[in-house]
Each structure stands twice: as structure tokens, then as C-alpha cells.
Design an enzyme around this catalytic site. Structure first.
Site, PDB file in Angstrom:
ATOM      1  N   LYS A 129       0.866  -1.193   0.000  1.00  0.00           N
ATOM      2  CA  LYS A 129       0.000   0.000   0.000  1.00  0.00           C
ATOM      3  C   LYS A 129       0.891   1.226   0.000  1.00  0.00           C
ATOM      4  O   LYS A 129       2.023   1.177   0.490  1.00  0.00           O
ATOM      5  CB  LYS A 129      -0.878   0.023   1.256  1.00  0.00           C
ATOM      6  CG  LYS A 129      -2.116   0.879   1.118  1.00  0.00           C
ATOM      7  CD  LYS A 129      -3.238   0.109   0.451  1.00  0.00           C
ATOM      8  CE  LYS A 129      -4.441   0.957   0.192  1.00  0.00           C
ATOM      9  NZ  LYS A 129      -5.593   0.134  -0.233  1.00  0.00           N
ATOM     10  N   ASP A 169      -7.107   4.388  -4.303  1.00  0.00           N
ATOM     11  CA  ASP A 169      -7.745   4.245  -2.990  1.00  0.00           C
ATOM     12  C   ASP A 169      -8.342   5.632  -2.719  1.00  0.00           C
ATOM     13  O   ASP A 169      -8.599   6.389  -3.677  1.00  0.00           O
ATOM     14  CB  ASP A 169      -6.722   3.816  -1.920  1.00  0.00           C
ATOM     15  CG  ASP A 169      -7.382   3.331  -0.623  1.00  0.00           C
ATOM     16  OD1 ASP A 169      -7.795   2.165  -0.555  1.00  0.00           O
ATOM     17  OD2 ASP A 169      -7.506   4.131   0.334  1.00  0.00           O
ATOM     18  N   THR A 213     -15.206  -2.726  -6.721  1.00  0.00           N
ATOM     19  CA  THR A 213     -15.227  -2.875  -5.258  1.00  0.00           C
ATOM     20  C   THR A 213     -16.676  -2.839  -4.756  1.00  0.00           C
ATOM     21  O   THR A 213     -17.102  -3.692  -3.969  1.00  0.00           O
ATOM     22  CB  THR A 213     -14.386  -1.777  -4.593  1.00  0.00           C
ATOM     23  OG1 THR A 213     -13.119  -1.717  -5.226  1.00  0.00           O
ATOM     24  CG2 THR A 213     -14.210  -2.058  -3.116  1.00  0.00           C
TER      25      THR A 213
END
Ligand code: NDP
Ligand code: 2IT
Length: 447
Positions: A129, A169, A213
Site C-alpha cells: 500500500k 484508494d 469494489t
């Protein structure tokens, strides 16, 4: 208080000492360790090879300066991060977050969760990440581009389709991925499409990645409902957030016959008893980059500044904004108003004590690392298409996503059964994800 096996206490103590002050990371580690008691008893070889200690320590952590010039000609300095957590199953894979709250502890918690989530997808991807404390709110398109270019000018040397593959994100969507990819291409002189996912459809992106998602989350809840011989038809749903995950979760709920009553942003929430007008939300958020409050001005409904969206009575609650957004009071309100299902679209949106309140109140609960895995799974499908220079039709990509979510649900449910914890999808996800990575780590030796 969350209990862990005494043999794991030294592991957790080391995590606390080595990562002082990184409370979100501590929270994410503790949740996984708490579910590993039956695993360490059944599989002593994990302890002998220190697999759990190793999994808690990132393989590599990169922190860098990101200088850029704003529209007034002032120099701005941000901090960039990439935590390459675990590559036992494949190249590091996970999103980039641009938000002022970002610091090492947030990136580490997200990277740690990503290891197990990615394992659950059954795709060949490790966990990582990254991001920055850059705040994109109110920045012009030119400022966003200059920031992304500066960020990539440092990060590119750490990336590669076989090494590390970022995506979006919070605060990073199609526009930012475009600027990042453009700079990577320019610096390396390679059209290496598989180095980033979430790309646009005309330059190497995959159908359904934008929706993945949110759609995947709703496919997961469909499985929970089906286990209870129920469906979304006629259900009242509350979705927090109004970004990528929230919008496409809402869209799939509507397609399946449910009603979305409320959505939010960091300023407040909107309730529309007639059902949220998703076209207006998309226009406000994806095109105009406006506030959710504008929904009330333009359409009506009830806007509540601040406050808690969990006060809105519903059958299904989908937290899709950010970590720890659903606390004890929200959980108690959901139990009281008769909510039956909570599924996490965001990463770690429910605090540990709120999770306990929900479950004690009889609410069925799905953890993010399983329920929101559709985004990264579709990123892996994008990598697959890039590697074979192919591009699939929307329906085919959506069918693949649907199959993956059904498989993840089944894996979590059967693993929970196997370990004597029927219905505990948190334990099922943690154990199934962990064992997959741990077995690969054992096979690859002490590295
Ligand atoms: P976006 O930036 O598209 O949207 C984020 C939404 O959450 C916005 O409505 C934002 O409101 C709200 N939000 C963000 N931070 C806060 C905060 N501190 N307090 C209150 N509201 C906040 O991000 P995504 O939709 O991509 O991500 C949402 C969540 O889903 C995150 O937890 C992310 O990690 C997770 N996730 C994302 C995936 C993806 O593919 N994008 C995949 C899996 C999980 P505002 O605009 O006011 O800031
Ligand atoms: O949290 C997540 O799974 C993401 N932000 C998506 C990561 C990805 O690589 O698609």
C-alpha cells in the site's frame, strides 16, 4: 479487550514496540492475531518458522519527499509512502491513498490487510500500500497533475509489473492513475500497462474495475442473504461515503431491487426516503467534485451536517468511507433500529468494540478484507488482460468478478465451519487468508 493466544503475545509486543504510535496498524494486527489461536495449535510449523513474526514486518518500506509547485507559484512539500509488505504470492499489489490523515501507521494497516485480502482473491498478488499526506480537495487539475508527476518521479524506481503494482484508494481515481501512468511511461520509455491498475478503458484499463469494489461488496452480501433464503429485493440500505466504493455499491443494490436511503461525505449525510438519485450523486461527485450537501439543495431530501448516518434505520448497512467510521454509538443505533447485515466496503471501518456490539446484537457481519476484495481482484484481472494484450467485454469481466466474490464467501464460510466457528466470517477470512500466505512463505524458505 481482544484476547490472543499466549504464544502470540511476544509477537504483538514486538509490533507495538517497533511501530510505536501507529495505532491503526496495531488494531489491524491484533484483529488477525486474535483469530490465529486455533491455527497455531493445528499448524506448529508456522511457529517454528516464525511465519507470524515475519508477516507482521514489511519486506520493504519506502518514505520519500514529494516537492511540487502550486498554482500561486509556492513550493509545497508532501511526504510519499510505499510499504511493500509481502510478496509470497505475487508482486506487491495495493492502492495509493492521498489524504491529509495519511502517515506510516495508516499505510501499514492498509498494507497488512491487503496481504490477506489479496490471498483470499486466489489471484497471484502479494500485499502492499502507499500514498501521501497530500490533500487533493480544492486543488486544480494542474496541481493534481504536478503532484502526481513528482510522486511518480521517485516511486517509479520501486515499481514494475513483476515487482509492485499500485492502484487507487481514497483520493486516487482514474484521473490520478492517468497522470501517474503518464509519468511512469515517460521516465521509463516503456508502455508497461501492467505496472498500474485502474487505468482508463482506452489506455489499458479493464471493464468493471471502476465498479468492482462496490459491485463485489454487494455480490458478497447477496451470498449472505442467500444463506438466509433472502435477497436485496425490497431491502432498505444505508451506504456511508459517496466515493468510488459507495457509488458502485449503491448502483448494484439498485439493480438488485433494493433502495438506498442515505449516503454521506466527510461533512454530513443525506437521507432521501424516495431513494437516493444515484445519477445526481455521480454528477456531484464524479464530475463536479461537489459536496453531498448540494444534493439537498438540488433535489430535496434531508441533509444532516455532521451527525451519524448510522442513525438512519435500515436492513443493510454498508460502511464505504474510511477506517473507524462505525463506532460503538453507531453500532448500538443499528442494532436498535433492526438492521440485520453490516458489510464493510471500506478498509477497517468498524472499530473492534463496535464489531462486538453488532455481533452480540445478532447482526450478520462481513469484514472488509473479504467483502471489499472485488476491487483488487479485478485489478488482478486487469493485469491478466495487460499481460496477454487482451481486453474483455463488460459482461465477461463482471461474471469473473461475481465468481470470485462467490468463491471468497464460500471460502470464509467453510473455513469458519472447519475451525468450529460457524457464521464467523471475520475468523473465516483471517484464517483462510493467513494460511494461504503462510503456506507459500514456508515453501519459499527464510527470506
Ligand atoms: P474515494 O476517495 O472515492 O471516496 C471516499 C469517500 O469517503 C468520500 O465520500 C469521502 O468524503 C469519504 N471519506 C474519506 N475520508 C473520510 C473521513 N476521514 N471521514 C469521513 N468521510 C471520509 O475513496 P474510495 O471509495 O476508493 O475508498 C473508500 C474506502 O474503500 C476506503 O476505506 C478504501 O480504502 C476502501 N477500498 C477502496 C477500494 C477501491 O478500489 N477504491 C478497494 C477496497 C477498499 P470526502 O469527499 O468528504 O472526503
Ligand atoms: O483496498 C484496496 O483493496 C484497494 N484500494 C484496491 C487495490 C488494488 O490494487 O486494486
Amino acid at each position: 479487550m481482544i484476547n490472543i493466544d499466549p504464544s502470540l503475545e511476544p509477537v504483538y509486543d514486538t509490533v507495538l514496540k517497533r511501530n510505536a504510535g501507529e495505532v491503526e496498524f496495531h488494531q489491524a494486527v491484533l484483529e488477525v492475531l486474535a483469530n490465529l489461536t486455533p491455527v497455531v495449535k493445528k499448524r506448529p510449523e508456522y511457529t517454528r518458522a516464525s511465519v507470524i513474526e515475519r508477516i507482521c514486518e514489511p519486506e520493504r518500506q519506502i518514505i520519500f519527499r514529494v516537492p511540487w509547485v502550486d498554482d500561486e507559484g509556492r513550493i509545497q512539500i508532501n511526504r510519499g509512502f510505499r510499504v511493500e509488505f509481502n510478496s509470497a504470492l505475487g508482486p506487491y499489489k495495493g492502492g495509493l491513498r492521498f489524504h491529509p490523515s495519511v502517515y506510516l501507521g495508516i499505510i501499514k494497516f492498509l498494507g497488512f490487510e491487503q496481504i490477506f485480502k489479496n490471498a483470499l482473491t486466489t489471484m497471484p498478488i502479494g500485499g502492499g500500500k502507499g500514498g501521501s499526506d497530500f490533500d487533493p480537495k480544492g486543488r486544480s487539475d494542474g496541481e493534481i497533475m504536478r503532484f502526481c508527476q513528482s510522486f511518480m518521479t521517485e516511486l517509479y524506481r520501486h515499481l514494475g509489473e513483476y515487482t509492485d503494482v499500485p492502484a487507487g484508494d481514497i483520493g486516487v481515481g482514474g484521473r490520478e492513475i492517468g497522470y501517474l501512468f503518464g509519468q511512469y511511461k515517460r521516465i521509463t520509455n516503456r508502455y508497461e500497462a501492467g505496472v498500474l491498475t485502474g487505468k482508463g478503458l482506452t489506455w489499458g484499463g479493464s471493464q468493471v474495475r471502476t465498479e468492482a469494489t462496490g459491485y463485489g461488496l454487494v455480490f458478497f452480501v447477496q451470498e449472505m442473504l442467500a444463506a438466509d433464503k433472502s435477497s436485496f429485493d425490497g431491502l432498505r440500505v444505508v451506504v456511508s461515503g459517496s466515493g468510488n466504493v459507495a457509488i458502485y455499491a449503491a448502483e448494484k443494490v439498485l439493480q438488485l431491487g433494493g433502495t438506498v436511503l442515505a449516503m454521506s461525505d466527510s461533512n454530513g449525510y443525506i437521507v432521501d426516503e424516495a431513494g437516493i438519485d444515484l445519477d445526481l450523486i455521480k454528477d456531484l461527485k464524479e464530475v463536479r467534485r461537489a459536496r453531498i450537501a448540494d444534493y439537498a439543495t438540488e433535489k430535496g431530501g434531508n441533509y444532516v451536517e455532521g451527525g451519524s448516518i448510522w442513525d438512519v434505520p435500515c436492513d443493510v448497512a454498508l460502511p464505504c468511507a474510511t477506517q473507524n467510521e462505525l463506532g460503538d454509538a453507531g453500532a448500538a443505533a443499528l442494532v436498535k433500529s433492526g438492521c440485520q447485515y453490516v458489510a464493510e466496503g471500506a478498509n477497517m471501518p468498524t472499530t473492534p468494540t463496535a464489531t462486538a456490539i453488532l455481533r452480540e446484537g445478532g447482526i450478520k457481519f462481513a469484514p472488509g478484507k473479504a467483502a471489499n476484495a472485488g476491487g483488487v481482484a479485478t485489478s488482478a484481472l486487469e493485469m491478466q488482460q495487460n499481460a496477454s494484450r487482451d481486453s474483455w467485454a463488460f459482461d465477461y469481466a463482471e461474471q469473473r468478478l461475481h465468481e470470485i466474490m462467490t468463491t471468497i464467501y464460500a471460502n470464509c464460510a467453510t473455513t469458519a465451519d472447519e475451525y468450529g466457528l460457524p457464521g464467523d466470517l471475520v475468523a473465516g477470512a483471517n484464517i483462510a487468508g493467513f494460511t494461504q500466505v503462510a503456506d507459500a512463505m514456508l515453501a519459499l524458505g527464510l527470506i
